[in-house]
Design a protein around this motif. Structure first.
Motif, short mmCIF file in Angstrom:
data_model
loop_
_atom_site.label_atom_id
_atom_site.label_comp_id
_atom_site.label_asym_id
_atom_site.label_seq_id
_atom_site.Cartn_x
_atom_site.Cartn_y
_atom_site.Cartn_z
N GLY A 57 0.80 -1.21 0.04
CA GLY A 57 0.11 0.00 0.04
C GLY A 57 0.69 1.12 0.04
N PHE A 58 0.34 2.54 0.61
CA PHE A 58 0.87 3.64 0.62
C PHE A 58 1.85 3.68 1.86
CE2 PHE A 58 -2.87 5.66 -1.96
CZ PHE A 58 -2.27 5.37 -3.02
N ALA A 59 2.84 4.43 1.75
CA ALA A 59 3.76 4.34 2.87
C ALA A 59 4.26 5.95 3.14
CB ALA A 59 4.96 3.63 2.66
N PRO A 60 3.35 6.77 3.65
CA PRO A 60 3.60 8.24 3.91
C PRO A 60 4.75 8.35 4.97
CG PRO A 60 1.21 7.66 4.13
CD PRO A 60 1.83 6.37 4.33
N SER A 61 5.20 9.35 5.31
CA SER A 61 6.20 9.76 6.10
C SER A 61 5.72 9.56 7.63
CB SER A 61 6.60 11.31 6.28
OG SER A 61 7.39 11.50 7.38
N ALA A 67 -1.23 11.32 8.22
CA ALA A 67 -1.15 10.77 7.01
C ALA A 67 -1.08 9.17 7.06
CB ALA A 67 0.14 11.15 6.38
N CYS A 68 -0.49 8.66 8.33
CA CYS A 68 -0.36 7.46 8.39
C CYS A 68 -1.44 6.60 9.20
CB CYS A 68 0.94 6.87 9.04
SG CYS A 68 2.50 7.57 8.52
N GLU A 69 -2.39 7.21 9.41
CA GLU A 69 -3.44 6.77 10.28
C GLU A 69 -4.04 5.85 9.51
OE1 GLU A 69 -7.63 8.25 12.47
OE2 GLU A 69 -6.34 9.67 11.10
N ASP A 70 -4.31 5.56 8.49
CA ASP A 70 -5.12 4.42 7.92
C ASP A 70 -4.17 3.55 6.87
OD1 ASP A 70 -7.60 5.31 8.90
OD2 ASP A 70 -7.84 6.86 7.31
N THR A 71 -3.00 3.56 6.96
CA THR A 71 -1.98 2.91 6.30
C THR A 71 -1.36 1.85 6.95
OG1 THR A 71 0.15 4.30 6.73
CG2 THR A 71 -1.45 5.04 4.87
N GLN A 72 -1.07 0.90 6.27
CA GLN A 72 -0.43 -0.15 6.95
C GLN A 72 1.32 -0.15 6.84
OE1 GLN A 72 -2.08 -3.05 8.07
NE2 GLN A 72 -3.64 -1.54 7.81
N LEU A 73 1.64 0.74 6.00
CA LEU A 73 2.99 0.98 5.84
C LEU A 73 3.48 2.37 6.34
CD1 LEU A 73 4.02 -0.64 2.62
CD2 LEU A 73 4.95 -1.29 4.91
N VAL A 74 4.62 2.75 6.65
CA VAL A 74 5.14 4.03 7.14
C VAL A 74 6.66 4.25 6.37
CG1 VAL A 74 3.67 4.43 8.97
CG2 VAL A 74 6.15 3.71 9.28
N TYR A 75 6.89 5.49 6.28
CA TYR A 75 8.23 5.66 5.48
C TYR A 75 9.35 6.42 6.53
CZ TYR A 75 11.87 7.29 2.47
OH TYR A 75 12.89 7.71 1.38
N ILE A 76 10.43 5.98 6.70
CA ILE A 76 11.31 6.83 7.47
C ILE A 76 12.46 7.14 6.60
CG2 ILE A 76 12.85 6.40 9.38
CD1 ILE A 76 11.17 4.39 10.52
N GLY A 77 12.56 8.32 6.26
CA GLY A 77 13.85 8.91 5.55
C GLY A 77 14.71 9.30 6.67
N LEU A 78 15.91 8.62 7.21
CA LEU A 78 16.62 8.93 8.17
C LEU A 78 17.92 9.47 7.54
CD1 LEU A 78 17.17 8.77 11.20
CD2 LEU A 78 18.18 6.70 10.75
N THR A 79 18.34 10.65 8.11
CA THR A 79 19.70 11.16 7.63
C THR A 79 20.67 10.81 8.65
OG1 THR A 79 19.54 13.30 9.04
CG2 THR A 79 18.29 13.29 6.66
N GLY A 108 0.76 -2.38 14.51
CA GLY A 108 1.04 -3.49 13.63
C GLY A 108 1.35 -3.05 12.38
N LYS A 109 1.83 -1.75 12.20
CA LYS A 109 2.42 -1.41 10.90
C LYS A 109 3.86 -1.77 10.49
CE LYS A 109 -0.36 2.79 11.44
NZ LYS A 109 -1.60 2.52 10.33
N PRO A 326 -0.55 9.53 -2.16
CA PRO A 326 -1.81 10.51 -1.83
C PRO A 326 -1.82 10.26 -0.28
CG PRO A 326 -2.28 8.83 -3.73
CD PRO A 326 -0.78 8.64 -3.05
N THR A 327 -2.33 11.28 0.14
CA THR A 327 -2.77 11.47 1.85
C THR A 327 -3.98 12.17 1.96
OG1 THR A 327 -1.44 13.29 2.11
CG2 THR A 327 -0.31 11.35 2.51
N GLY A 328 -4.71 12.01 3.13
CA GLY A 328 -5.80 12.69 3.65
C GLY A 328 -6.81 12.35 2.73
N GLU A 329 -7.52 13.53 2.06
CA GLU A 329 -8.77 13.21 1.27
C GLU A 329 -8.42 12.71 -0.04
OE1 GLU A 329 -11.08 16.89 0.74
OE2 GLU A 329 -11.83 16.99 2.80
N GLU A 330 -7.43 12.99 -0.62
CA GLU A 330 -6.67 12.41 -1.84
C GLU A 330 -6.54 10.98 -1.63
OE1 GLU A 330 -2.82 13.83 -3.23
OE2 GLU A 330 -3.82 14.91 -4.87
N ALA A 331 -6.21 10.49 -0.54
CA ALA A 331 -6.05 8.92 -0.40
C ALA A 331 -7.28 8.38 -0.54
CB ALA A 331 -5.52 8.73 0.89
N GLU A 332 -8.49 8.96 -0.27
CA GLU A 332 -9.91 8.42 -0.32
C GLU A 332 -10.55 8.36 -1.73
OE1 GLU A 332 -11.11 6.67 2.25
OE2 GLU A 332 -9.13 7.26 3.30
#
Length: 473
Positions: A57-61, A67-79, A108-109, A326-332
């Motif tokens: 699925g989608f992986a927002p920051s 943005a991550c409320e309804d996703t199964q994945l999250v993205y970590i861009g670690l400097t 459980g993400k 896509p996040t927020g309303e765009e994701a719907e």
């Protein structure tokens, strides 16, 4: 004794025996007949609904809770600056706080991780901290069309040694759980995308052999996560890695990316070129990810260009998209939902057969598994079959011997299970399945209209002999 009456006894006894045998035969025939009514075949239809499943699925920051409320994945861009603010000191607390890792684990993400050395942005900044800069002092500050930043000399031996130590420490932290599912090999180039803009003075991609050393920093240390690279370098083929496309939705760029995969090619460096290895069906064993292109407005990719976007995603066999997604309303939106339906695996059971073995008094259960998604499931999570009475009492559970990683789209796998047919099951029973992660914290949902009983999806109901026994979803 009257001889006349005594002569009747054998005849009466014989009649009783015959009648008893006949009754027993009728009862036995009835019992066998009812048992053979257990020989049933059910066909199941695939659901066309979007199903939110783990690892796809989608992986927002991960820093953006909303943005991550309804996703199964999250993205970590670690400097690197975030990870090692002081030499040899790795800031796990800051990492966990900024990216809300405790919360995402509890929900459980899983995470997509990329380690970054150079993120173009505001002027005069570095994504390394002073201690490393002072030890090397041979990179280049730049202001280009991408933005401003600092491009290190990736061939510097001090830089390379420090990188190896930093990635080893990061991998040790990630290996403590299965939270980080995908690691996109970053480190080199702007945004970790393995390219350096030609307008950056005196800095470029290092020699191919040195690039391989950076890859091995990841390959030799990460044990739980699947590793992905930006392009199909020879290391991808050699080590069985996946790929990511950060220009998803842009037809020209994605066609070029697919062309490298099909035909090979090379990338210029400051030394020996990085050779691309043509790959065939690599996605059957290694994942594909990436993010949407920022060169095309999201509303176009999800609107007037939707069919093109969907075609490219299917052709690249993607499992996830992020952090730009896509996040927020765009994701719907309808377009986003159509994209989600085409990301990753989509498993269901297309048929089930039950048969009764008289001599073993066993119920044999055969299930046909299919995947109508664009990619396999890249982890062999355990699959369990549950057999319950009609009132929900568990009678048996058994492991289903199936490797989900081998359930490639377009194939079928048939599994076989046998259980004792006990008295408790004779008035009816239910068969359900559950696919769980190894840590028993989350479940995978089948793409079929099966009822839920706790975490178990009930796919078949037998209501007893001479009754309507098969529910087809």
């Amino acid at each position: 004794m009257n001889k006349k009456n005594s002569s009747k006894i054998p005849f009466l006894l014989a009649a009783v025996i015959i009648i008893t045998a006949a009754v027993a035969a009728v009862v036995l025939f009835s019992e066998i007949s009812s048992r053979y009514e257990l020989n049933q075949t059910a066909a199941f239809a695939e659901s066309d609904e979007f199903i939110a499943n783990p690892l796809i699925g989608f992986a927002p920051s991960a820093a953006d809770k909303e943005a991550c409320e309804d996703t199964q994945l999250v993205y970590i861009g670690l400097t690197w600056a975030e990870w090692e603010p002081t030499e040899g000191v790795y800031d796990i607390q800051a990492l966990e706080e900024k990216y809300h890792i405790a919360q995402w684990k509890e929900e459980g993400k899983h995470a997509v991780l990329r380690f970054l050395c150079d993120v173009p942005g505001s002027s005069g900044h570095m994504d390394l901290l002073e201690w490393l800069y002072l030890q090397t002092m041979d990179g280049s500050f730049y202001t280009i069309s991408y933005g401003s930043g600092y491009s290190p000399n990736y061939e510097n031996s001090i830089f390379r040694a420090a990188h190896s130590a930093a990635v080893e420490a990061l991998a040790a932290y990630c290996n403590e759980s299965d939270f980080v599912a995908y690691v996109e090999l970053g480190s080199l180039g702007h945004w970790g995308e393995w390219h350096v803009h030609s307008d950056v003075d005196g800095a470029g991609m290092p020699d191919a052999e040195i690039c391989r050393e950076y890859v091995l920093d990841y390959y030799n240390n990460f044990t739980n996560a699947r590793l992905l690279m930006r392009r199909n370098y020879e290391m991808v083929s050699d080590l069985g890695l996946g790929l990511y496309n950060d220009m998803t939705g842009d037809e020209e760029s994605t066609r070029g990316w697919l062309g490298w995969i099909e035909n090979g090619g090379s990338q210029q460096t400051d030394g020996k070129a990085l050779e691309y290895q043509a790959l065939e069906s690599f996605w059957e064993t290694a994942p594909v990810g990436g993010e949407f292109s920022s060169a095309t407005p999201m509303e176009e990719m999800l609107g007037e260009n939707l069919e093109e976007t969907l075609g490219l995603i299917e052709e690249t066999h993607m499992s996830f998209i992020g952090p730009y997604c896509p996040t927020g309303e765009e994701a719907e939106s309808e377009g986003a939902q159509e994209v989600l339906k085409r990301l990753g695996y989509r498993l269901y059971i297309s048929g089930l057969t039950t048969s009764y073995s008289l001599w073993e008094n066993e119920l044999r259960i055969s299930m046909t598994w299919e995947n109508t998604g664009t990619a396999p499931m890249y982890w062999d999570w355990p699959v369990t079959m549950y057999v319950c009475t009609l009132d929900g009492e568990l009678e048996y559970l058994e492991t289903v011997e199936i490797h989900l990683t081998q359930l490639v789209p377009g194939t079928q796998i048939v599994t076989q299970n046998s259980i004792p047919y006990t008295e408790q099951l004779q008035s009816g029973f239910m068969i359900g399945v559950c696919i769980t992660d190894p840590e028993q914290e989350e479940t995978l949902k089948l793409a079929m209209g099966a009822e839920k009983m706790g975490q178990v999806q009930v796919i078949y109901v037998y209501e007893g002999a001479n009754r309507n026994s098969v529910f087809i979803y």
